[in-house]
Design a protein around this motif. Sequence first.
Motif, short mmCIF file in Angstrom:
data_model
loop_
_atom_site.label_atom_id
_atom_site.label_comp_id
_atom_site.label_asym_id
_atom_site.label_seq_id
_atom_site.Cartn_x
_atom_site.Cartn_y
_atom_site.Cartn_z
N ASP A 105 -1.45 1.23 9.66
CA ASP A 105 -1.92 0.66 10.93
C ASP A 105 -1.49 1.53 12.10
N GLY A 106 -0.25 2.00 12.06
CA GLY A 106 0.24 2.86 13.13
C GLY A 106 -0.54 4.16 13.23
N LEU A 107 -0.86 4.74 12.09
CA LEU A 107 -1.65 5.98 12.10
C LEU A 107 -3.06 5.72 12.63
N ARG A 108 -3.64 4.60 12.23
CA ARG A 108 -4.97 4.26 12.73
C ARG A 108 -4.97 4.11 14.25
N SER A 109 -3.91 3.51 14.79
CA SER A 109 -3.84 3.31 16.24
C SER A 109 -3.75 4.64 16.99
N GLU B 219 4.48 -9.10 -13.26
CA GLU B 219 5.36 -8.56 -14.30
C GLU B 219 4.94 -7.15 -14.69
N TRP B 220 4.53 -6.92 -15.94
CA TRP B 220 4.26 -5.55 -16.38
C TRP B 220 3.05 -4.94 -15.68
N ALA B 221 2.22 -5.74 -15.03
CA ALA B 221 1.07 -5.22 -14.30
C ALA B 221 1.41 -4.88 -12.85
N GLY B 222 2.65 -5.13 -12.43
CA GLY B 222 3.04 -4.83 -11.06
C GLY B 222 3.03 -6.06 -10.17
N ILE B 223 2.57 -5.91 -8.94
CA ILE B 223 2.56 -7.02 -8.00
C ILE B 223 1.20 -7.13 -7.32
N GLN B 224 0.95 -8.32 -6.78
CA GLN B 224 -0.22 -8.57 -5.95
C GLN B 224 0.30 -9.14 -4.64
N ALA B 225 -0.06 -8.51 -3.52
CA ALA B 225 0.55 -8.87 -2.24
C ALA B 225 -0.49 -9.11 -1.16
N THR B 226 -0.14 -10.00 -0.24
CA THR B 226 -0.88 -10.18 1.00
C THR B 226 0.04 -9.80 2.14
N VAL B 227 -0.40 -8.86 2.96
CA VAL B 227 0.42 -8.32 4.04
C VAL B 227 -0.24 -8.63 5.38
N THR B 228 0.55 -9.15 6.31
CA THR B 228 0.07 -9.41 7.66
C THR B 228 0.84 -8.54 8.64
N THR B 229 0.11 -7.80 9.45
CA THR B 229 0.69 -6.96 10.50
C THR B 229 0.08 -7.41 11.83
#
Length: 231
Positions: free
Chosen positions: A67-71, A28-38
Amino acid sequence: MIEAAARERQIPLLRLGNEIQVAAIDKEWAGIQATVTTPADTYRDLRVPLLGLHQAENAALAVAAVDGLRSRGWDISDGALRDGLARTRWPGRLEVIDRHPIVLVDGAHNPAGLERSLAAVRTLARGRPLVIVFGAMKDKDLQSMLAQLRALDVPVTFSAIGWHRAAAPAHLAEVFGDGAETADSASGAISWARERAGANGIVLVCGSLYLVGEAIAVSRASKRAAVASRR
């Protein structure tokens, strides 16, 4: 079209919901917490201070871009990635510009963008009065956007915008139907909305980046005047 072009040029294509997956918690007011898999890795508990669960998708695409830049040889640490997301600012996108009542501005100017913004605001406004200030360009899909506002069943005022392509407040009110107010300036519209919302309420200014810009200017001028009066 994009997939065909990528195949033709033999360019890797990463698609949200396919090669890129995201799961998020709305703070909510603190934003979001996400887990991203690539395809490269899984990044857990990423913090993004932007409001609205839909921002998790934007964060996931940003992670995949890193990730693309790292590659390609870029030296970007996980710490830098996390810090960058945690420091993200997006002026004019569910941005809080005032408090007591809270005034949010959002530049969503098409039905899809407005739908996501309103969904986020409904969550943020649970149990609190909500008032909408809306203005838009006359070449936008006004019927669809105004239908979304009607479905909210909250007070709405339509604001004039100082730009030649802007829809007239009277026209917006006519399309919207009974119950809407109009104002000849962003300042007047926001003043009316703040009064209706009360100190504990929320005002959402939306529909046009031009209107958002005017709302931000009104807020800054008010704050400067308040500081000057205390000197």
